[in-house]
Design a protein around this motif. Structure first.
Motif, short mmCIF file in Angstrom:
data_model
loop_
_atom_site.label_atom_id
_atom_site.label_comp_id
_atom_site.label_asym_id
_atom_site.label_seq_id
_atom_site.Cartn_x
_atom_site.Cartn_y
_atom_site.Cartn_z
N ALA A 268 -7.36 11.26 2.75
CA ALA A 268 -6.15 10.80 2.26
C ALA A 268 -5.39 10.02 3.40
O ALA A 268 -4.33 10.63 3.98
N ASP A 269 -5.69 9.06 3.30
CA ASP A 269 -5.15 7.72 4.28
C ASP A 269 -3.60 7.49 3.67
O ASP A 269 -3.61 7.03 2.36
N PRO A 270 -2.61 7.75 4.39
CA PRO A 270 -1.19 7.41 3.73
C PRO A 270 -1.05 5.94 3.97
O PRO A 270 0.08 5.81 3.53
N ARG A 271 -1.89 5.18 4.48
CA ARG A 271 -1.51 3.83 4.77
C ARG A 271 -1.17 2.99 3.44
O ARG A 271 0.06 2.31 3.37
N PRO A 272 -1.74 3.48 2.24
CA PRO A 272 -1.40 2.54 1.04
C PRO A 272 0.07 2.91 0.55
O PRO A 272 0.70 2.01 0.11
N ILE A 273 0.37 4.04 0.70
CA ILE A 273 1.74 4.68 0.30
C ILE A 273 2.91 3.86 1.24
O ILE A 273 3.90 3.69 0.79
N TRP A 274 2.40 4.06 2.52
CA TRP A 274 3.20 3.31 3.36
C TRP A 274 3.40 1.92 3.04
O TRP A 274 4.63 1.64 3.22
N LYS A 275 2.42 1.08 2.53
CA LYS A 275 2.60 -0.14 2.24
C LYS A 275 3.77 -0.43 1.06
O LYS A 275 4.53 -1.25 1.02
N VAL A 276 3.46 0.54 0.21
CA VAL A 276 4.76 0.82 -0.93
C VAL A 276 5.94 0.98 -0.67
O VAL A 276 6.83 0.31 -0.99
N TRP A 277 6.10 1.92 0.44
CA TRP A 277 7.31 2.19 1.11
C TRP A 277 8.11 0.85 1.53
O TRP A 277 9.47 0.49 1.17
N ASP A 278 7.24 0.11 2.38
CA ASP A 278 7.72 -1.05 2.91
C ASP A 278 7.81 -2.37 1.95
O ASP A 278 9.11 -2.99 2.26
N ASP A 279 6.91 -2.43 0.95
CA ASP A 279 7.19 -3.30 0.14
C ASP A 279 8.73 -3.23 -1.00
O ASP A 279 9.16 -4.00 -1.26
N PHE A 280 8.78 -1.90 -1.17
CA PHE A 280 10.00 -1.56 -1.90
C PHE A 280 11.31 -1.60 -1.21
O PHE A 280 12.38 -1.92 -1.56
#
Length: 999
Positions: free
Chosen positions: A887-899
């Motif tokens: 469950a690597d959170p980095r893909p969700i972190w990227k969405v946070w940053d992009d948004f």
């Protein structure tokens, strides 16, 4: 390193033995053998004879009991092979007779005499000492028997330990029974003897005299050399020849020949006096039973301006029934000046002074809280207000937080339908007794603390109320009820009448966090359950309360509750007649805290004490959540920075923080790492709690001299080092096999908390740590406030995040982690709940109350199995790196940053005015709103896959629907990329969800 001690060795004859002197060194031999198979200690023998049989008489002077029940292993020094033909003769604590076959002839042979194996869980091992074995051949055994006493001898060349840390030399090499008896006989006129010891030779044994003391004999003087400004420590070892009660130590001034003086108040004994963790003065009673040894650790605060000279004075030791003994002190102050008291050299016991520290005790207001404001009978604080009744209890409690928990509302949220109040019901007629109040009087009004008193009574009962409120919303009540005449009471109850809007959720008293049951009944069971109160509330308004009496002692937690449980309050518990009922009948939700029938005798007093915590503590800091990303491993700085984390949590058992809850040994490496991280814009926090303490702490035996003040009583056992050097009466805790770090459970609220505060201050100021990572908590809010003050002093960030394993189990007393630790929440920055939390089977209200932290002004993260990323995002939660591989959170972190999550407004599904809702009440949506766009998190608790339609209030969302798009960005291991129509059905898999961008 080689150390020598003059031993009395013995040649044992048939009719007895005669002594002769011999120099036998004690040495350490790191990495010379594997301790887990052979133990930590061996005797090096040298054989220069011939034949198939050798005999060794080893004067090992062992402190362990029952050596005859422990295996002896003989090894050939040339081949390192186990010698099969071995036999033991007499084995006791003083000496052992070993027969063996010298298979390689002349040469070196090793005798391992404490071999063990670790059984059970690797991190909680049971060190089991191997039983004797009979593996010698019958033919060889017959040869030994036939040889009688005519056997060539193997001589003892040295005693070896696997390393210096495991060595018994010099303070655990015991005197023989005869030596001890001769000493006692020589001093039969004395009630006790005194053996002064240097700080570097910690007195370790309670039941045996060290052989060193036999050689030196009791002393009436102590000499030492100190630096200017040094925190100097020394020991006065008491050997009781008779029972000693209440031993006191009094010091005189220390004076030089030229008349300079070190005042008596600069000297102290930590065993008899000190300062408790809550800043109250502490007086301890020291009793020493006949035949026992008590180390009295003393200290001198040497003035920084002391003149270099030799100062003399006295330490006078006086038992209750006398007589006193005087020990002459001769202390030479050299010309070295220490600015820090010598705390950079803790092995010299320079930090023992920290045990009596009052650092950060003043209750100053801690950010983001604001000073308390008193107006008439009202007290205002950050986001909350309390109005007091004339009897001293809250008439109304209000909060001013918005449902979103991101700001404040102008309209208050009332918690109560009427005042909190007591009922005293007479047995005779079942009527409530009226107590006339005298009004309240404020006795202290400071920015951090407000205190008041009130008195109520009639001709039968008197109720004295004293209370204090602190800037974070904590209120402590002491309620003393006194009988002015004999009276039979049907009940004494306290009613807390909640408004129904507020009393939506409940947690505690055996209830999993979630919706409050309509009717609830609970009874005391302190032997099994760590339960004395509950939290009842809503997201933006709530109240935790706990029932206590004057004898309350904080129990142990985190696997050890049953070994030190709650004490049943004599008032509320009333021999288990008391309890709590919560019901929603009528306009209010009534928490009826009752104690049951009792008869009070004239003059009898009961304490119906209770604590309140008004929640939430502050708004949710969502921007901190999006920007602060924790990394849990000791890795190179550039690796962590590349991953995208911003804060590194350094656990114990790492190169820069090797020993659990004692982060002082490798501090120079830690500082270098911190400096490197800071240069790259990263922060570093360390694991350091207080629940248990590494056996590598320099002060271990000084702390043991305090009885059960610091360490909990227990059955002992655990890793071999603990058994070999502590003996018994402790609780073995966490163990790290790779570095042989064995922890011991602390007893609860004690002076080690003072040391903890000083230590955290020292690490902040000298090493540059940016905060602490707490793995469950074994201290109360007093220590937490102090820790937050020292961590945030001088502009340091002082970040604190709390991890907890689910406490709702037998060993933890069936408490909820959030309920157990709520008193600490005002000072935390993040939650991480944690092991054994089920993110799949639990309901949304459980997530909200027990895991997310949102009703308390916090946000959290997930752990067990990586959490459920879809459900987690409804509460703004991911998991942490690198804790879960799946469950690597980095893909969700990227969405946070992009948004661009920073600056967004979080509007949870629990907010009635949420602009985006699902048409299925089992599929929930939380909105992260920005100007012209929104990130919508959808998660399903439906029992199967389902299709939903989003009901969007476009006006509230601030987006023109004619121009709007709904897009699901592609997120690895989370969702495929997809675009949805505004009214299109969205397929949601069971237990999953979507992250949608509307713009």
């Amino acid at each position: 390193m080689q150390m020598k001690i003059k031993l009395l060795s013995f040649v044992f004859l048939l009719a007895g033995f005669a002594a002769y002197s011999q120099q036998v060194p004690y040495t350490n031999c790191p990495n010379c053998w594997l301790p887990d198979s052979l133990g930590n200690h061996r005797v090096v023998l040298e054989f220069n004879g011939t034949g198939k049989i050798a005999k060794a008489v080893i004067n090992w002077r062992r402190r362990d009991n029952d050596p005859q029940n422990k295996r002896i292993i003989v090894e050939d020094g040339a081949t390192h092979q186990k010698v099969v033909n071995t036999k033991t003769g007499t084995l006791n604590r003083e000496y052992g007779e070993i027969y063996f076959e010298p298979v390689s002839g002349k040469g070196v042979y090793y005798v391992y005499y404490l071999p063990y194996k670790n059984e059970g869980r690797s991190n909680y091992p049971k060190g089991v000492y191997l039983k004797p074995e009979n593996i010698a051949s019958a033919d060889w055994l017959k040869r030994v028997l036939d040889a009688g006493n005519e056997l060539p001898s193997a001589t003892v060349r040295e005693f070896q330990s696997i390393d210096a840390f495991n060595s018994f030399y010099p303070m655990e090499v015991i005197a023989t029974k005869d030596e001890t008896n001769r000493l006692v006989k020589t001093h039969k006129a004395d009630k006790f003897l005194v053996f002064p010891e240097d700080r570097l030779n910690s007195i370790r044994m309670e039941n045996d005299l060290p052989e060193r003391w036999i050689d030196r004999g009791p002393q009436d003087n102590f000499t030492g050399e100190v630096a200017k400004g040094e925190n100097f420590a020394f020991q006065l070892g008491i050997y009781a020849l008779q029972n000693l009660d209440d031993v006191k130590i009094k010091f005189s001034d220390l004076k030089s020949a030229a008349g300079q003086v070190i005042k008596a108040q600069n000297l102290f004994c930590m065993n008899t006096n000190g300062v408790a963790y809550d800043a109250n003065l502490l007086t301890k009673t020291v009793n020493v039973a006949a035949g026992k040894i008590q180390a009295m650790w003393c200290g001198i605060d040497v003035p920084k301006n002391a003149v270099a000279a030799t100062y003399t004075g006295k330490a006078i030791l006086t038992p209750k029934d006398g007589p006193a003994k005087e020990i002459r002190l001769s202390i030479t102050v050299n010309n070295i000046a220490l600015a820090d008291g010598g705390v950079n050299e803790p092995w010299k016991m320079t930090r023992l002074k920290w045990l009596n520290s009052t650092m950060a005790q003043q209750n100053t207001v801690i950010a983001p809280y604001t000073p308390l404001v008193v107006s008439d009978h009202s007290i205002s604080l950050l986001g909350r207000k309390v109005e007091l009744n004339n009897d001293g209890f809250p008439k109304q409690i209000q909060t001013f937080f918005t449902p979103e928990m991101t700001g404040y509302s102008k309209l208050p949220n009332d918690l109560l339908t009427e005042a909190i109040h007591f009922h005293f019901t007479k047995m005779a007629d079942g009527k409530n007794m009226t107590l006339k109040n005298q009004g309240i009087k404020f006795t202290r009004t400071e920015p951090g603390t407000v205190q008041w008193k009130a008195s109520s009574g009639n001709d039968t009962l008197q109720m004295e109320v004293s209370a204090s409120m602190e800037f974070d919303g904590f209120i402590a009540y002491t309620v003393k009820v006194k009988a002015l005449q004999d009276v039979d009471l049907k009940d004494i109850t306290m009613h807390i009448p909640f408004t129904k809007d507020v009393a939506k959720y409940m947690m505690g008293l055996g209830q999993k966090g979630g919706y409050r049951p309509e009717n609830f009944d609970w009874k005391w069971d302190v032997a099994h359950k760590n339960q004395d109160g509950a939290w009842i509330g809503n997201v933006n308004a709530g109240l935790q309360y706990s029932l206590r009496d004057e004898k309350y002692v904080r129990p142990l937690n985190t696997n050890f509750y049953l070994q030190k449980p709650l004490l049943l309050p004599s008032s509320w518990g009333n021999d288990n007649k008391g309890g709590i009922k919560v019901s929603g009948a009528g306009k209010a939700v009534l928490a009826d805290n009752y104690s049951g029938e009792r008869k009070l005798i004239k003059g009898e007093e009961l304490y119906y004490n209770f604590n309140l915590l008004i929640t939430p503590f502050h708004p949710v800091n969502t921007d901190f959540q999006w920007a602060t990303r924790f990394y849990h491993a000791y890795k190179p700085i550039d690796t962590i920075k590349e991953i995208g984390a911003s804060v590194i949590n350094i656990h114990h058992a790492t190169a820069i923080n090797p020993y659990i809850n004692y982060p002082f040994i490798a501090w120079k490496k830690m500082k270098a790492y911190d400096d490197s991280a800071h240069a790259e814009g990263l922060k570093v926090k360390i694991y350091n709690t207080i629940r248990e303490l590494s056996n590598h702490a320099y002060e271990t035996f000084a702390l043991r001299s305090l009885g059960h003040e610091i360490y909990s009583p227990g059955k002992g056992g655990g890793f071999s080092w603990l058994q070999e050097h502590l003996g018994d009466d402790y609780i073995a805790a966490w163990f790290v096999p790779e570095i042989k770090d064995a922890a011991i459970i602390n007893s609860g609220m004690n002076r080690w908390h003072n040391y903890y505060v000083e230590g955290m201050n020292w690490l902040t100021q000298n090493v540059g740590i940016d905060g602490i990572y707490l793995d469950d908590v074994a201290f109360d809010r007093v220590t937490m406030k102090r820790i937050k003050r020292v961590l945030t002093a001088d502009g340091h960030p002082g970040i604190i995040d709390l991890h907890s394993a689910n406490q709702y189990n037998k060993n933890d007393g069936f408490n909820n982690s959030a309920n157990l630790y709520m008193e600490h929440f005002p000072y935390l920055n993040r939650l991480w709940f944690g092991e054994y939390f089920d993110y799949e089977k639990n309901s949304p209200d459980f997530f909200l109350t027990e895991v997310s932290g949102i009703p308390f002004g916090l946000m959290g993260e997930m752990l067990q199995g990586g959490g459920n990323p879809w459900r987690g995002m409804v509460y703004g939660m991911t998991n942490r790196i690198p804790w879960s591989d799946n469950a690597d959170p980095r893909p969700i972190w990227k969405v946070w940053d992009d948004f661009g999550m920073k600056g967004s407004q979080m509007i949870g599904y629990w907010v009635d005015a949420n602009p985006v809702k699902s048409d299925n009440d089992k599929v929930l949506a939380t909105v992260y709103k920005k100007q012209g766009r929104a990130l919508v998190s959808i998660a399903s608790w439906a029992e199967s896959d389902t299709d939903i339609v989003l009901n969007i209030d476009w006006e509230k969302l601030g987006i023109n629907p004619s121009e709007a798009t709904i897009t699901a960005p592609e997120i690895k291991n989370f969702q495929p990329g997809k675009t949805f129509g505004l009214n299109e059905k969205i397929h949601v898999e069971k237990g999953r969800g979507w992250l949608l961008i509307i713009k």
